[in-house]
Each structure stands twice: as structure tokens, then as C-alpha cells.
Design a protein around this motif. Structure first.
Motif, PDB file in Angstrom:
ATOM      1  N   ARG A   1       0.840  -1.130  -0.019  1.00 39.74           N
ATOM      2  CA  ARG A   1      -0.015   0.056   0.010  1.00 39.74           C
ATOM      3  C   ARG A   1       0.911   1.130  -0.009  1.00 39.74           C
ATOM      4  NH1 ARG A   1      -5.318  -1.227   0.820  1.00 39.74           N
ATOM      5  NH2 ARG A   1      -5.651  -3.248   1.556  1.00 39.74           N
TER       6      ARG A   1
ATOM      7  N   ASP B   1      -7.740  -9.016  -3.422  1.00 38.52           N
ATOM      8  CA  ASP B   1      -7.981  -9.137  -2.108  1.00 38.52           C
ATOM      9  C   ASP B   1      -8.231 -10.729  -1.948  1.00 38.52           C
ATOM     10  OD1 ASP B   1      -7.462  -6.605  -1.439  1.00 38.52           O
ATOM     11  OD2 ASP B   1      -9.515  -5.856  -1.642  1.00 38.52           O
TER      12      ASP B   1
ATOM     13  N   GLN C   1     -13.457  -1.710  -5.516  1.00 35.09           N
ATOM     14  CA  GLN C   1     -12.412  -1.405  -4.923  1.00 35.09           C
ATOM     15  C   GLN C   1     -11.208  -0.881  -5.764  1.00 35.09           C
ATOM     16  OE1 GLN C   1     -11.759  -2.598  -1.455  1.00 35.09           O
ATOM     17  NE2 GLN C   1     -14.036  -2.630  -1.823  1.00 35.09           N
TER      18      GLN C   1
ATOM     19  N   ASP D   1     -13.060   6.708  -3.359  1.00 35.55           N
ATOM     20  CA  ASP D   1     -11.930   6.442  -2.451  1.00 35.55           C
ATOM     21  C   ASP D   1     -11.620   5.196  -2.518  1.00 35.55           C
ATOM     22  OD1 ASP D   1     -10.155   7.405  -0.777  1.00 35.55           O
ATOM     23  OD2 ASP D   1     -11.275   7.408   1.088  1.00 35.55           O
ATOM     24  N   SER D   2     -11.292   4.515  -3.655  1.00 38.15           N
ATOM     25  CA  SER D   2     -10.755   3.071  -3.758  1.00 38.15           C
ATOM     26  C   SER D   2      -9.425   2.857  -3.366  1.00 38.15           C
ATOM     27  CB  SER D   2     -11.121   2.572  -5.041  1.00 38.15           C
ATOM     28  OG  SER D   2     -12.645   2.897  -5.299  1.00 38.15           O
ATOM     29  N   PRO D   3      -9.085   1.587  -2.736  1.00 34.38           N
ATOM     30  CA  PRO D   3      -7.751   1.149  -2.241  1.00 34.38           C
ATOM     31  C   PRO D   3      -6.772   1.105  -3.447  1.00 34.38           C
ATOM     32  CG  PRO D   3      -9.077  -0.376  -1.759  1.00 34.38           C
ATOM     33  CD  PRO D   3     -10.221   0.738  -2.215  1.00 34.38           C
TER      34      PRO D   3
ATOM     35  N   LYS E   1      -2.945   4.263  -0.843  1.00 38.12           N
ATOM     36  CA  LYS E   1      -3.316   3.753  -1.937  1.00 38.12           C
ATOM     37  C   LYS E   1      -2.313   2.912  -2.708  1.00 38.12           C
ATOM     38  CE  LYS E   1      -7.638   6.327  -2.408  1.00 38.12           C
ATOM     39  NZ  LYS E   1      -8.578   7.123  -3.124  1.00 38.12           N
TER      40      LYS E   1
END
Lengths: 260, 261
Positions: free
Chosen positions: B27, B62, B75, B145-147, B178
């Protein structure tokens, strides 16, 4: 799907071509009604226009709309939405907005000329149902062809050929076969061959209702002779539904396997 | 976050991806996918998004396989390469439409201000210039606001002010933890912004590592020259089969390169 449908209609309802299509039907129907106030005659004249023009416009619009929204479709495909919802939504949006243009374009003049107080209202409804069914069938076919072909010119060409085949070539071949094999019993063949062409099928639905089958070529007469009015209507209606479903199934199976 | 294993894809006879293995799990990291035209960058990105369906291989986001799924895309924020929208809709309507189609908190007001889109909100999309369309494209892509953020050629058509603001925005998103995956042909942009580079060549991963490692390995001060060296070197030994190559401590499988620049 409903949301995609909503925005497709929203987009198309602002397209100038939707209005050109609407205006054409409006002016044409008004002109015919001015020339002859006999609603039944005008419905017969409109039938010929609807049978040729609705498939043609639906085909052209279908291909153009698909290719024009290609990149935007990619953006939608990256959203958490099912693939099939996007394509069915866009297809239904296109077919619905063309159908609305048709319904209003023909409906408004007829309403002015006292359709609701006349005996021809049922014939008129059959005309509209056929126009809408052909719009759905041919925009579906066009969508399917465009989905199958990345090359726009090839896609456009194939779609026009598909229209030409069903509107003109098919009947030509059909009549030639009837001529060549006139020595043989051709009733079942004629019936079957008629079911395979949605434009012929719509024509028969109208002819059976308007009771002028003798005037409108061989296929109509055959259909009437063999199926009789009620059964004929039911079979033709059922096959027409099948014709609407066929391109939809094609769109589904192609869209699920296609790379974008 | 994203695990790609043994990914194969071809279009007709043309093999685009030839067994890609990649794992993105950091991340707060910006990874640039580089490579010459036709090396498979966009195909790789589109495979992650489920737009391109691979012939072989697995993609997990994920920890879950993406095959036949669509919910995982909530996501991911994605910026497509070409921005083309329904011409009869207004900019604001388009933004509302995407908001309507996708749930989640959005921050479009900030992006509209950042890219000076206020005067264009009530204009039809077909009347917009290429650069303005790209700004709308960026707003649509980045308002969630996606990772995971995937940007395919984010700089195309942008004026210097918008470009500077975009860089700041990408850095800001990185700071917020992100993972950002981008492709571009502008090496100065990569030099400035990327933490990690994945270099695709002929459907295989040729190099994966930091900018520094790339420069050291190819003995160049500038990233652009290092990349040019890879391409020129490959062109020379075009027909030499190099089955394995050790890069960044890892053995990366590589088949016969057939490079065209």
C-alpha cells in the motif's frame, strides 16, 4: 440495467437524429392523412413504410450507437456492474427511444384525425406493435453484429446487408424458389420460409388483420389459408417474440466472451 | 491486494501476454508499467479489471478470484486510455450518472475545482476539447476513495497546470495508503512519480524493481536512457534465446524476444 437504460434513453432523447426520425413519421403520416382521410387506407400505406423503414433505421442507429459509445462502454465495464446489464441496458435504451419516436410520430397525427372514435383502432395498434417489434429485432441484430465486429466499416456493411437480406433479397429468393418448384406442393415450405423472416412475419400479422392478403403477395395468402386468423396471429406473434429474443441471446453470449 | 499468476492472453495468432506472474501488495506505492507499444500493458491492466478475459492464469484481488465477478471493481478506480463519453450529456449529468451507477462516497467537488472544470459543468460532452475531456475522465476515475487506482496514460492531453496538479494529487493518494498502478510513455513523469517499475517486453516481465535498480543495472543516469538501452539492446540480440534472466534477485522467465520499436 435499469439505470443504464435510463441514461441511454436520456442521451438518445437529446440526439437530433431521434427528432429527425420522429419528424419524418409525423410529417409523412400527416401528409398521408391530408391526402386521404380514410384511416384504413392510410394504415395500409403506413404499413409499407413501417415494414421497410423501421428495420433500416433501427439497423443503422444500432450500429452507429454501439460504435459511438464504444469507449464509454469501456468506462462502464470498469465499474462494479454486470457486463450483461450494460449491453442489455444500452440496447433497450436505443430500441425504446426509437420506438417512442415511432409511436409519437405516427400516433399524434392519427389522434388528430379521430382515431379513438374510429373502428380502425385495433388495426392501428397492430401496425404500431409491428413497428415496435421490428425496431427491437433490428436494433438487436445491429447491436449483435457491431459487438461481433471490431472493424466499424465491416460491422456497418454487414448490418446493412442483414437489413437488405430480410427486406429485399429474402423475398426475391423465396419467390424464385416458388417459381422453380411450382410443380411440387410448397405450402409447408412457404409457411416455414415466412416464419424465418421477421419482416414477412410482420407483414402477415398486418395482412391477416387488415384482410387484404390477396393484394399483398404470395406469402400472406399462404399464411392466411393455412393458419386462419386467430391461430395465425398467435403463431406469428410467438415467432416474432422469438425473433426479438434471438439477437438478445446473441448479444449475451458474445458480450460474455468478448475482450474490451 | 492483486496477485497475477501465469497469465496468458493472445488475440488471434498474436500472443500478447506469455505467462505473467506479478504480485502487488504494497500500500502507498506507485508502480509504473512500462514497455514499447504492443508489449501488453493495457491488456494486463484490462485483465485486472475483467475487461479482457485471459486464456490461462489467475488473477486475485484481495485474495479472491475475479473470474465472472464484478463487485470487486468497487475496490478499483480506473482511468481508461481514451476518454469518449455520450456526446449529448452534460458534464454534471455524466458525473451524476456514474455516482448513480456506483455506490460509495465521492469527492468530485474537490476534483472539479482542481481541474478548473466549473465552467464546463453544464456543457455537452461532445463540445469539449481533448484535454478537458481527459480532466473529466480523471474526475470520474478519481472521485471514489478506492484502495486501488489504475491509470492508463493519465497525462495525455493535459496542460502543464493540470499535469502539475495531477502529480500532486497522485502523490497525495499515495500518502493516503493507496496502491497506484499506471502506464505512460512519458519517462520524466515516471522518473518524478513512480516508486517501482515493471517493464514489459514481448508479453513477459523483463524487469521489476525500483528506478534506482533499473538505472544501476543498465548503467545510466537517466531513466529514459536506461529504457532506451533496454530496447536497443533487445533489438540487437533479437534472435538470441535467453530463457532466464536474473533481475532484482529474482529469476524472471523470459522467452525469445521479438522486439519492434
Amino acid at each position: 440495467m435499469i439505470k443504464i437504460l435510463k441514461y441511454s434513453i436520456y442521451d438518445l432523447m437529446r440526439s437530433r437524429w431521434t427528432y429527425v426520425y420522429f419528424a419524418f413519421f409525423l410529417l409523412f403520416t400527416f401528409s398521408l392523412l391530408l391526402l386521404s382521410s380514410d384511416l384504413s387506407r392510410v394504415i395500409i400505406s403506413m404499413m409499407n413504410v413501417v415494414l421497410i423503414l423501421c428495420p433500416l433505421i433501427a439497423t443503422m442507429f444500432g450500429v452507429m450507437y454501439f460504435y459511438n459509445s464504444r469507449e464509454f462502454t469501456e468506462l462502464l465495464l470498469a465499474q462494479p456492474i454486470k457486463r450483461i446489464s450494460i449491453f442489455w441496458g444500452q440496447y433497450l435504451g436505443l430500441a425504446s427511444s426509437l420506438s417512442i419516436s415511432l409511436l409519437l410520430g405516427i400516433g399524434i397525427p392519427f389522434t388528430f384525425y379521430g382515431l379513438f372514435y374510429s373502428a380502425e383502432i385495433l388495426d392501428f395498434l397492430i401496425l404500431l406493435i409491428n413497428g415496435v417489434a421490428l425496431t427491437f429485432i433490428f436494433s438487436g441484430l445491429a447491436f449483435f453484429i457491431a459487438l461481433k465486429n471490431e472493424n466499424r466499416i465491416r460491422g456497418f456493411g454487414l448490418a446493412i446487408i442483414a437489413w437488405l437480406f430480410f427486406a429485399v433479397i429474402y423475398d426475391g429468393i423465396f419467390l424464385l424458389l416458388l417459381m422453380f418448384f411450382r410443380e411440387y406442393p410448397l405450402e409447408q415450405f412457404s409457411l416455414f420460409a415466412t416464419l424465418l423472416n421477421p419482416i414477412d412475419l410482420s407483414r402477415i400479422l398486418l395482412l391477416l388483420k387488415l384482410d387484404i392478403s390477396a393484394l399483398m403477395g404470395f406469402s400472406g395468402a399462404v399464411f392466411r389459408q393455412f393458419l386462419g386468423t386467430t391461430l395465425g396471429m398467435l403463431v406469428a406473434g410467438f415467432v416474432l417474440m422469438f425473433w426479438i429474443g434471438l439477437p438478445l441471446w446473441g448479444i449475451r453470449s458474445t458480450a460474455l466472451r468478448k475482450d474490451f | 491486494m492483486i496477485t497475477i499468476s501465469n497469465l496468458f492472453k493472445s488475440y488471434g495468432r498474436q500472443k500478447i501476454l506469455k505467462g505473467i506472474d506479478l504480485d502487488f501488495n504494497k500500500r502507498g506505492c506507485i508502480t509504473a508499467i512500462l514497455g514499447p507499444n504492443g508489449s501488453g500493458k493495457t491488456t494486463l491492466i484490462k485483465s485486472i479489471l475483467g475487461m479482457v478475459l485471459p486464456e490461462k492464469g489467475k488473477i486475485l484481488v484481495d485474495g479472491k478470484s475475479i473470474k465472472g465477478q464484478c463487485a470487486y471493481r468497487s475496490q478499483i478506480d480506473y482511468l481508461p486510455q481514451i476518454a469518449q463519453f455520450p456526446g449529448n450529456l452534460h458534464v454534471q449529468e455524466l458525473i451524476n450518472m456514474i455516482k448513480d451507477l456506483r455506490e460509495g462516497q465521492t469527492s468530485e467537488a474537490r476534483l472539479i475545482e482542481l481541474f478548473d472544470l466549473q465552467p464546463f459543468l453544464n456543457k455537452k460532452l461532445r463540445t469539449l476539447s481533448g484535454g478537458t475531456k481527459q480532466k473529466v475522465n480523471l474526475t470520474l476515475a478519481l472521485m471514489y476513495d478506492s484502495p486501488i487506482v489504475i491509470l492508463d496514460e493519465p497525462t495525455s492531453g493535459l496542460d502543464p497546470i493540470a499535469l502539475t496538479r495531477l502529480k500532486a494529487l497522485i502523490r497525495e493518494e499515495k500518502e493516503r495508503g493507496k496502491f497506484i498502478l499506471l502506464t505512460t510513455h512519458i519517462m520524466s513523469f515516471v522518473e518524478e512519480i513512480a516508486d517501482e517499475i515493471v517493464f514489459l517486453l514481448d508479453g513477459n516481465i523483463y524487469f521489476r524493481g525500483s528506478k534506482k535498480e533499473l538505472k544501476t543495472q543498465f548503467q545510466e543516469e537517466q531513466l529514459e536512457k536506461a529504457i532506451a538501452n533496454i530496447l536497443l539492446g533487445e533489438k540487437k540480440k533479437n534472435n538470441i534465446k535467453v530463457p532466464f534472466k536474473a533481475i532484482n534477485g529474482k529469476h524472471i522467465r523470459r522467452q525469445k524476444p521479438a522486439l519492434k520499436i
